[in-house]
Design an enzyme around this catalytic site. Structure first.
Site, mmCIF file in Angstrom:
data_model
loop_
_atom_site.group_PDB
_atom_site.id
_atom_site.type_symbol
_atom_site.label_atom_id
_atom_site.label_comp_id
_atom_site.label_asym_id
_atom_site.label_seq_id
_atom_site.Cartn_x
_atom_site.Cartn_y
_atom_site.Cartn_z
ATOM 1 N N HIS A 1 -8.330 4.986 2.993
ATOM 2 C CA HIS A 1 -7.690 3.701 2.618
ATOM 3 C C HIS A 1 -8.547 2.941 1.603
ATOM 4 O O HIS A 1 -9.012 1.840 1.858
ATOM 5 C CB HIS A 1 -7.485 2.849 3.868
ATOM 6 C CG HIS A 1 -6.508 3.428 4.834
ATOM 7 N ND1 HIS A 1 -5.152 3.281 4.702
ATOM 8 C CD2 HIS A 1 -6.694 4.167 5.958
ATOM 9 C CE1 HIS A 1 -4.530 3.895 5.693
ATOM 10 N NE2 HIS A 1 -5.446 4.449 6.471
ATOM 11 N N TYR B 1 1.479 0.653 15.086
ATOM 12 C CA TYR B 1 0.506 0.401 14.027
ATOM 13 C C TYR B 1 0.746 1.350 12.865
ATOM 14 O O TYR B 1 0.715 2.560 13.033
ATOM 15 C CB TYR B 1 -0.924 0.565 14.549
ATOM 16 C CG TYR B 1 -1.937 0.315 13.461
ATOM 17 C CD1 TYR B 1 -2.109 -0.969 12.964
ATOM 18 C CD2 TYR B 1 -2.660 1.345 12.887
ATOM 19 C CE1 TYR B 1 -2.986 -1.217 11.918
ATOM 20 C CE2 TYR B 1 -3.553 1.111 11.847
ATOM 21 C CZ TYR B 1 -3.706 -0.178 11.379
ATOM 22 O OH TYR B 1 -4.565 -0.422 10.348
ATOM 23 N N ASP C 1 -6.703 -0.830 -1.081
ATOM 24 C CA ASP C 1 -5.624 0.153 -1.314
ATOM 25 C C ASP C 1 -4.269 -0.500 -1.586
ATOM 26 O O ASP C 1 -3.244 0.176 -1.569
ATOM 27 C CB ASP C 1 -5.524 1.130 -0.133
ATOM 28 C CG ASP C 1 -5.254 0.446 1.189
ATOM 29 O OD1 ASP C 1 -4.986 -0.769 1.200
ATOM 30 O OD2 ASP C 1 -5.317 1.133 2.230
ATOM 31 N N ASP C 2 -4.264 -1.814 -1.833
ATOM 32 C CA ASP C 2 -2.991 -2.526 -2.008
ATOM 33 C C ASP C 2 -2.708 -2.842 -3.470
ATOM 34 O O ASP C 2 -3.496 -3.526 -4.131
ATOM 35 C CB ASP C 2 -3.017 -3.834 -1.216
ATOM 36 C CG ASP C 2 -3.156 -3.572 0.270
ATOM 37 O OD1 ASP C 2 -2.340 -2.796 0.785
ATOM 38 O OD2 ASP C 2 -4.080 -4.118 0.899
ATOM 39 N N LYS D 1 -2.533 -2.256 8.062
ATOM 40 C CA LYS D 1 -2.746 -3.687 8.275
ATOM 41 C C LYS D 1 -1.872 -4.496 7.314
ATOM 42 O O LYS D 1 -1.477 -4.007 6.270
ATOM 43 C CB LYS D 1 -4.233 -4.006 8.079
ATOM 44 C CG LYS D 1 -4.722 -5.143 8.922
ATOM 45 C CD LYS D 1 -4.518 -4.911 10.400
ATOM 46 C CE LYS D 1 -4.367 -6.181 11.182
ATOM 47 N NZ LYS D 1 -3.654 -5.987 12.440
ATOM 48 N N ASP D 2 -1.624 -5.728 7.698
ATOM 49 C CA ASP D 2 -0.664 -6.556 6.950
ATOM 50 C C ASP D 2 -1.193 -6.950 5.568
ATOM 51 O O ASP D 2 -0.435 -7.091 4.628
ATOM 52 C CB ASP D 2 -0.348 -7.797 7.772
ATOM 53 C CG ASP D 2 -0.069 -7.390 9.202
ATOM 54 O OD1 ASP D 2 1.048 -6.984 9.470
ATOM 55 O OD2 ASP D 2 -1.000 -7.426 10.039
ATOM 56 N N LYS E 1 -7.380 -4.943 4.553
ATOM 57 C CA LYS E 1 -7.923 -4.682 5.896
ATOM 58 C C LYS E 1 -7.923 -5.955 6.760
ATOM 59 O O LYS E 1 -8.886 -6.226 7.493
ATOM 60 C CB LYS E 1 -9.349 -4.095 5.844
ATOM 61 C CG LYS E 1 -9.531 -2.967 4.863
ATOM 62 C CD LYS E 1 -8.681 -1.742 5.169
ATOM 63 C CE LYS E 1 -8.859 -0.681 4.127
ATOM 64 N NZ LYS E 1 -7.636 -0.353 3.389
ATOM 65 N N GLY F 1 17.950 -6.100 -0.255
ATOM 66 C CA GLY F 1 17.941 -6.986 -1.430
ATOM 67 C C GLY F 1 16.698 -7.837 -1.421
ATOM 68 O O GLY F 1 16.223 -8.253 -2.461
ATOM 69 N N ASN F 2 16.176 -8.097 -0.229
ATOM 70 C CA ASN F 2 14.933 -8.850 -0.106
ATOM 71 C C ASN F 2 13.945 -7.936 0.615
ATOM 72 O O ASN F 2 14.249 -7.440 1.705
ATOM 73 C CB ASN F 2 15.198 -10.126 0.708
ATOM 74 C CG ASN F 2 14.002 -11.048 0.730
ATOM 75 O OD1 ASN F 2 12.867 -10.598 0.781
ATOM 76 N ND2 ASN F 2 14.256 -12.348 0.701
ATOM 77 N N TYR G 1 -0.315 -2.347 19.830
ATOM 78 C CA TYR G 1 0.480 -1.474 18.958
ATOM 79 C C TYR G 1 -0.296 -0.194 18.608
ATOM 80 O O TYR G 1 0.070 0.537 17.713
ATOM 81 C CB TYR G 1 0.863 -2.235 17.685
ATOM 82 C CG TYR G 1 1.778 -3.389 17.997
ATOM 83 C CD1 TYR G 1 3.158 -3.219 17.993
ATOM 84 C CD2 TYR G 1 1.266 -4.625 18.376
ATOM 85 C CE1 TYR G 1 4.004 -4.255 18.322
ATOM 86 C CE2 TYR G 1 2.093 -5.676 18.709
ATOM 87 C CZ TYR G 1 3.468 -5.480 18.676
ATOM 88 O OH TYR G 1 4.311 -6.515 19.018
ATOM 89 N N ASP H 1 0.879 -1.171 0.000
ATOM 90 C CA ASP H 1 0.000 0.000 0.000
ATOM 91 C C ASP H 1 0.909 1.211 0.000
ATOM 92 O O ASP H 1 1.637 1.451 0.963
ATOM 93 C CB ASP H 1 -0.865 -0.046 1.275
ATOM 94 C CG ASP H 1 -1.691 1.213 1.471
ATOM 95 O OD1 ASP H 1 -1.568 2.151 0.663
ATOM 96 O OD2 ASP H 1 -2.452 1.246 2.457
HETATM 97 P P1 13P Z 1 -4.630 -0.392 5.306
HETATM 98 O O1 13P Z 1 -3.723 -1.290 6.104
HETATM 99 O O2 13P Z 1 -5.314 -1.117 4.229
HETATM 100 O O3 13P Z 1 -3.847 0.781 4.831
HETATM 101 O O4 13P Z 1 -5.780 0.127 6.258
HETATM 102 C C1 13P Z 1 -5.415 0.810 7.399
HETATM 103 C C2 13P Z 1 -6.504 1.285 8.269
HETATM 104 O O5 13P Z 1 -6.197 1.628 9.389
HETATM 105 C C3 13P Z 1 -7.896 1.369 7.829
HETATM 106 O O6 13P Z 1 -8.732 1.933 8.831
HETATM 107 MG MG MG Z 2 -3.879 2.157 3.428
HETATM 108 MG MG MG Z 3 -4.453 -2.196 2.655
#
Ligand code: 13P
Ligand code: MG
Ligand code: MG
Length: 380
Positions: free
Chosen positions: A18, A240, A52-53, A243-244, A136, A103-104, A360, A11
């Protein structure tokens, strides 16, 4: 010929919250991908987004963790970040958490799922695979569906009907609370040995701590069935930052489960951690790719593209957008209904993410203030 599939997502900015990346960002990724194909770095590559990714789906011959591929992806995201900044998009560069990766890019913010295989050997005359992208969500978002596919004949009839699937799978589960930058804490579980399927369930039920990172066929132990990006952004950033939003590659058909045996459990729309500020619990909704997040409270979403690959490692002209269309409409309604019920209780109990997750967030500050104010009162 050995081929590697690398799926890398990040993202790096979105419109008005988002929601989704700007079209100009997507176009820039597509241009750079086209150049990488012309230069011979990639055999093939396509760009998608889910919420958003941005997601780069690439085939090449350089193996897993190849720095040329990872740095290419990093530079593609850097350029998209530049565009996001230019247009004033929200969260420009959000997932690029270091100045320059070594590199990774694993551990630098972007999510990575990779698998390497011999293309079209005798035991696998056709290469078919799925790419899932979730927004999300925490990295345990696939636990429920994957356990069903790996272990549950109620959901995966192939475990009964195919002698190869009957032998089960060996899954690598990662402890996402392990914070040492230089090591991972993993356990391998054979689903067909010593009640392995129940042991796997015992771990996977904790979606905030344990996630399947990989699964291999027991019939062909060198053949990788599943690859999931299972990293915690808050372990990298210390707080935070977003999100992953995990991605997953699943190879299907023949020696593996059929596509329908992999996607069916998503009809249950399991509750997952994520949503607004990554701190709540809502039901995972299957959606078409290129879907913006518009749902109340950032309803978690997941997309799934089905691919075939030709003998040169190129993707077929068309991909199938599995969660598009009527067949998944009922599941979407179910996810909305389940989430509405959960939202009725706001932040109480299971509606908010587990203590480990919210450790977090800013809630920690409140606890720091309140805990010392507790008093010990003698019982009368
Ligand atoms: P993302 O991890 O998709 O950017 O969303 C973050 C978020 O806090 C939405 O409320
Ligand atoms: Mg986002
Ligand atoms: Mg996202």
């Amino acid at each position: 010929m050995r081929v590697t599939l690398s799926v890398i997502k990040a993202d790096v900015g979105s419109i008005g919250g988002h929601t989704k990346p700007g079209d100009t960002m997507v176009q820039s990724c597509e241009d750079l991908m086209r150049q990488a194909k012309t230069s011979g770095l990639l055999i093939d590559g396509i760009v998608t987004y889910t919420g958003d990714d941005l997601c780069l789906i690439m085939s090449h011959t350089l193996g897993k963790g190849a720095s040329l591929i990872h740095l290419f992806a990093w530079n593609v995201f850097k350029e998209a970040t530049r565009i996001a900044k230019h247009y004033g998009f929200y969260g420009a560069g959000q997932d690029l958490l270091v100045d320059a990766p070594s590199g990774n890019v694993r551990g630098a913010g972007p999510a990575v799922a990779e698998t390497e295989f011999e293309l079209l050997p005798n035991h696998r005359p056709a290469e078919a695979f799925l790419v899932f992208a979730a927004d999300k969500c925490g990295p345990g978002a696939y636990n429920f569906a994957l356990w069903n596919t790996l272990c549950n004949p109620m959901r995966n009839g192939g475990l009964l009907l195919s002698p190869k699937l009957f032998l089960g799978f060996t899954a690598t589960v990662i402890d996402m609370d392990h914070k040492d930058k230089n090591t991972d804490r993993i356990i391998k579980i054979n689903t067909a040995e010593g009640l392995g399927h129940i042991k796997l369930a015992a771990l996977l039920r904790n979606i905030d701590r344990f996630a399947i990172e990989a699964a291999y066929s027991n019939a062909y132990p060198n053949e990788q069935f599943v690859s999931v990006s299972a990293t915690r952004l808050h372990n990298i950033a210390g707080k935070y930052t977003g999100k992953d939003d995990p991605i997953m590659i699943v190879r299907t058909q023949g020696i593996f489960s059929a596509t329908e045996e992999v996607v069916e459990p998503f009809k249950d729309c399991p509750f997952v951690t994520g949503d607004c500020r990554g701190s709540h619990t809502m039901a995972l909704m299957p959606v078409s790719i290129q879907t913006p997040v518009r749902g109340g409270y950032c309803q978690p979403i997941v997309s799934c593209l089905a691919f075939s690959m030709n003998q040169n490692g190129q993707f077929t002209e068309e991909e199938i957008d599995i969660f598009e269309g009527l067949e998944w409409e009922e599941a979407r309604q179910k996810a909305l209904a389940k989430s509405s019920y959960m939202r009725e209780q706001g932040f109480f109990g299971v509606a908010m993410a587990s203590e480990e997750e919210i450790a977090y967030t800013g809630l920690v500050e409140r606890m720091k203030e309140l805990y010392p104010r507790f008093e010990i009162r003698k019982n009368e």
